[in-house]
Design a protein around this motif. Structure first.
Motif, mmCIF file in Angstrom:
data_model
loop_
_atom_site.group_PDB
_atom_site.id
_atom_site.type_symbol
_atom_site.label_atom_id
_atom_site.label_comp_id
_atom_site.label_asym_id
_atom_site.label_seq_id
_atom_site.Cartn_x
_atom_site.Cartn_y
_atom_site.Cartn_z
ATOM 1 N N UNK A 1 1.135 -1.522 0.120
ATOM 2 C CA UNK A 1 -0.324 -0.588 -0.118
ATOM 3 C C UNK A 1 1.024 0.972 -0.220
ATOM 4 N N UNK A 2 1.906 0.862 0.382
ATOM 5 C CA UNK A 2 2.761 2.655 -0.236
ATOM 6 C C UNK A 2 3.624 2.403 -1.529
ATOM 7 N N UNK A 3 2.645 1.956 -2.169
ATOM 8 C CA UNK A 3 3.127 2.326 -3.863
ATOM 9 C C UNK A 3 2.095 2.921 -5.042
ATOM 10 N N UNK A 4 2.099 2.908 -5.705
ATOM 11 C CA UNK A 4 1.058 3.276 -6.429
ATOM 12 C C UNK A 4 1.582 2.983 -8.289
ATOM 13 N N UNK A 5 0.909 2.538 -8.386
ATOM 14 C CA UNK A 5 0.866 2.853 -10.569
ATOM 15 C C UNK A 5 0.209 3.550 -11.038
ATOM 16 N N UNK A 6 0.911 4.285 -11.507
ATOM 17 C CA UNK A 6 0.165 5.454 -11.855
ATOM 18 C C UNK A 6 0.050 5.387 -13.904
ATOM 19 N N UNK A 7 -0.569 6.035 -14.917
ATOM 20 C CA UNK A 7 -0.052 5.305 -16.269
ATOM 21 C C UNK A 7 -1.366 7.236 -16.360
ATOM 22 N N UNK A 8 -0.445 7.863 -18.109
ATOM 23 C CA UNK A 8 -0.970 8.886 -18.281
ATOM 24 C C UNK A 8 -0.453 8.976 -19.552
ATOM 25 N N UNK A 9 -1.874 9.986 -20.867
ATOM 26 C CA UNK A 9 -1.868 10.077 -21.760
ATOM 27 C C UNK A 9 -1.638 11.628 -21.707
ATOM 28 N N UNK A 10 -1.627 11.436 -23.743
ATOM 29 C CA UNK A 10 -2.139 13.321 -23.945
ATOM 30 C C UNK A 10 -3.071 12.775 -25.264
ATOM 31 N N UNK A 11 -4.035 12.911 -25.158
ATOM 32 C CA UNK A 11 -5.023 13.063 -26.560
ATOM 33 C C UNK A 11 -5.406 13.876 -26.738
ATOM 34 N N UNK A 12 -6.739 14.085 -28.455
ATOM 35 C CA UNK A 12 -6.887 15.131 -28.868
ATOM 36 C C UNK A 12 -8.153 14.603 -29.440
ATOM 37 N N UNK A 13 -9.320 15.280 -29.272
ATOM 38 C CA UNK A 13 -10.831 14.682 -29.692
ATOM 39 C C UNK A 13 -11.150 15.540 -30.995
ATOM 40 N N UNK A 14 -11.241 14.895 -32.105
ATOM 41 C CA UNK A 14 -11.648 14.960 -32.925
ATOM 42 C C UNK A 14 -13.027 14.475 -33.694
ATOM 43 N N UNK A 15 -14.075 15.510 -34.013
ATOM 44 C CA UNK A 15 -15.139 15.672 -34.309
ATOM 45 C C UNK A 15 -15.802 16.276 -35.747
ATOM 46 N N UNK A 16 -16.868 14.745 -36.235
ATOM 47 C CA UNK A 16 -16.841 14.248 -37.730
ATOM 48 C C UNK A 16 -17.126 15.248 -38.326
ATOM 49 N N UNK A 17 -17.433 16.415 -37.962
ATOM 50 C CA UNK A 17 -18.646 17.546 -38.621
ATOM 51 C C UNK A 17 -17.420 18.609 -38.246
ATOM 52 N N UNK A 18 -16.205 18.340 -38.042
ATOM 53 C CA UNK A 18 -15.399 19.335 -38.673
ATOM 54 C C UNK A 18 -14.584 19.116 -40.332
ATOM 55 N N UNK A 19 -14.890 20.470 -40.566
ATOM 56 C CA UNK A 19 -14.288 20.187 -42.214
ATOM 57 C C UNK A 19 -12.675 20.242 -41.783
ATOM 58 N N UNK A 20 -12.498 19.709 -42.640
ATOM 59 C CA UNK A 20 -10.774 19.421 -42.783
ATOM 60 C C UNK A 20 -10.008 19.338 -43.858
ATOM 61 N N UNK A 21 -11.280 19.261 -45.105
ATOM 62 C CA UNK A 21 -10.786 18.538 -46.810
ATOM 63 C C UNK A 21 -10.360 17.182 -47.077
ATOM 64 N N UNK A 22 -9.941 16.901 -47.613
ATOM 65 C CA UNK A 22 -9.495 15.173 -48.033
ATOM 66 C C UNK A 22 -9.204 14.517 -47.493
#
Length: 249
Positions: free
Chosen positions: A40-61
């Motif tokens: 109990x004196x240890x803690x496992x951690x994990x982390x991430x960095x992400x970007x949300x992508x939405x279908x209605x964003x118009x970014x061309x082909x």
């Protein structure tokens, strides 16, 4: 953490403009009672960095998020929302005041964690675990937790942009633990296959590059295998500020 250049220039600029949309996520797990891996004196951690992508964003082909190498993983939240994970990290926090047996706790997890056993000393009369004296004496006083960084992964397209992976690493470490005594890492080119690991002409320069990356974040050599960062010095925060300026953040 490794370093490669991103191509082409059009993708590079598109990725840089997306940095303002990056979100950080952190998760930790610790046992209430137990021994070895569930100490109990240890803690496992994990982390991430992400970007949300939405279908209605118009970014061309040819949207940037469809390019090769921009994601480590993609998670669909609903029909029009996808999270693109471009960075991941994991590790362990050791509470020097409450850990029962750090040696068993590290050894039970993996050889990666067992490699950090030599930085820990003995438990003194007040029940607090010490670091080995040659490391502890180099640190400014404060903190009773050790943050171990095990693995850091950045999607290939984001490498070579001026410090994206290093900035994300530092920003996440800010949240991983409140005022640790020290942060430690075993620099190693984890992405090399076995043939490359066995070839000094490939392995040696790759190891040197990885060490240079961690050094640029304010980490110093304790041994050939273990590097450390004192969070009470300004070297780390100054390095992060410089990367943020370079990335126009």
């Amino acid at each position: 953490m490794t370093h490669h250049s991103a191509e082409p220039d059009g993708l590079r600029e598109s990725l840089l403009t997306q940095l303002e949309h990056v979100q950080l996520r952190l998760h930790g797990e610790a046992a209430l009672v137990g021994a070895d891996e569930t100490d109990p004196g240890t803690l496992d951690w994990n982390a991430s960095a992400y970007i949300s992508i939405f279908a209605d964003e118009d970014e061309g082909n040819h949207p940037w998020h469809a390019a090769d190498g921009v994601a480590l993983a993609r998670t669909t939240r609903n029909s029009d929302h996808t999270e693109l994970v471009m960075f991941e990290a994991d590790g362990l926090i050791v509470d020097l005041q409450h850990v029962d047996d750090v040696f068993d706790a590290l050894d039970a997890r993996s050889q990666d964690y067992a490699d950090f056993i030599p930085i820990f000393g003995r438990t003194h009369s007040f029940g607090i675990l010490n670091l080995v004296s040659d490391l502890e004496e180099t640190l400014e006083p404060g903190g009773n937790r050790v943050v171990i960084v095990d693995r850091v992964r950045l999607a290939p397209a984001w490498r070579g942009l001026g410090g994206v992976g290093r900035l994300l690493t530092g920003r996440l470490l800010r949240w991983v633990c409140d005022d640790p005594q020290v942060v430690v890492v075993h620099p190693f080119p984890t992405e090399l296959d076995q043939d490359a690991l066995d070839d000094p002409a490939v392995f040696d320069p790759a190891m040197q590059r990885v060490r240079q990356v961690w050094a640029s974040l304010g980490f110093e050599r304790h041994t050939d295998d273990i590097w450390f960062m004192d969070p009470r010095l300004t070297t780390h925060s100054d390095a992060l500020a410089a990367f943020a300026r370079r990335l126009r953040l």
